[in-house]
Design a protein around this motif. Structure first.
Motif: not given
Length: 228
Positions: A25-28, A186-191, A196-201
């Motif tokens: 679910t959800s990223l953008g 990095m992944m950025v997701l808009n649901d 807005t969800t940002s993921i940094k690895f």
């Protein structure tokens, strides 16, 4: 002591975060600022070229482990930290350690969501869903990605991609991925709820050997099990 309503609220935040982040679910599409500022004059790649380039990057990622920091802004705001592992085909582990414990394990046929605080485990069938989710990008078949997403590369000289799901039933509007040195960083997701969800690895290890036990889950004794 955390009361039940607080626990439910925490769970809802973690579910929207962890599932949005990588699994189901959800990223953008909030592009990393570095990519925007450094490539303002670069032309976008055509869709076919973008798809080939992303496919090559993902094909080279046969397995991956990393730590993550995940921040969601919107109705369910919060920051979560933990570790993740993926291995093709369709094996995925997403473990949140802070501020609460939650584990998501998927192996292509089923997905478990275990909330330690609530002593509850939910089992879902993911066969029919995985094609339209971010999980496909890191753990699925790269050659099938363009069947499920419209793939764009806003700046042809940067490994930054924005994907739009073709299905009307997808739970997110768009997903962006940034790579550095061939690694997804990095992944950025808009649901569909406007979050807005940002993921940094960080601490990324590419193509390590991962034991199959990492993608299996057995509910602990006494845990409530919900089948969906």
């Amino acid at each position: 002591m955390m009361n039940l309503s607080t626990k439910k609220s925490t769970k809802q935040k973690m579910m929207s975060g962890a599932l949005a982040g990588v699994l189901m679910t959800s990223l953008g599409i909030a592009a990393p600022m570095m990519a925007l500022t450094q490539t303002a004059t670069a032309a976008p790649a055509d869709n076919l070229t973008a798809a080939k380039r992303l496919n090559k990057l993902l094909t080279n990622t046969k397995s991956m482990t990393a730590n993550f920091s995940q921040t969601t802004k919107g109705a369910s705001s919060g920051t979560f930290k933990g570790s993740m592992s993926v291995q093709r085909p369709n094996n995925f582990r997403w473990e949140t350690k802070s501020p609460s414990d939650q584990l998501i394990v998927a192996n292509g046929n089923s997905m478990w969501i275990y909330d330690k605080d609530l002593e509850q485990a939910t089992k879902q069938n993911v066969d029919s869903q995985v094609g339209n989710t971010p999980a496909l990008l890191l753990s699925g078949d790269p050659s099938k990605i363009d069947q499920n997403f419209k793939i764009t590369q806003p700046y042809s000289n940067k490994n930054y991609y924005v994907l739009y799901p073709k299905s009307d039933n997808a739970s997110f509007k768009s997903l962006s991925m940034s790579f550095s040195g061939g690694k997804p960083v990095m992944m950025v997701l808009n649901d569909t709820l406007g979050q807005t969800t940002s993921i940094k690895f960080s601490g990324i290890k590419m193509n390590p050997s991962i034991g199959s036990s990492q993608f299996k889950f057995t509910p602990p004794k006494g845990v409530d099990v919900i089948n969906q």
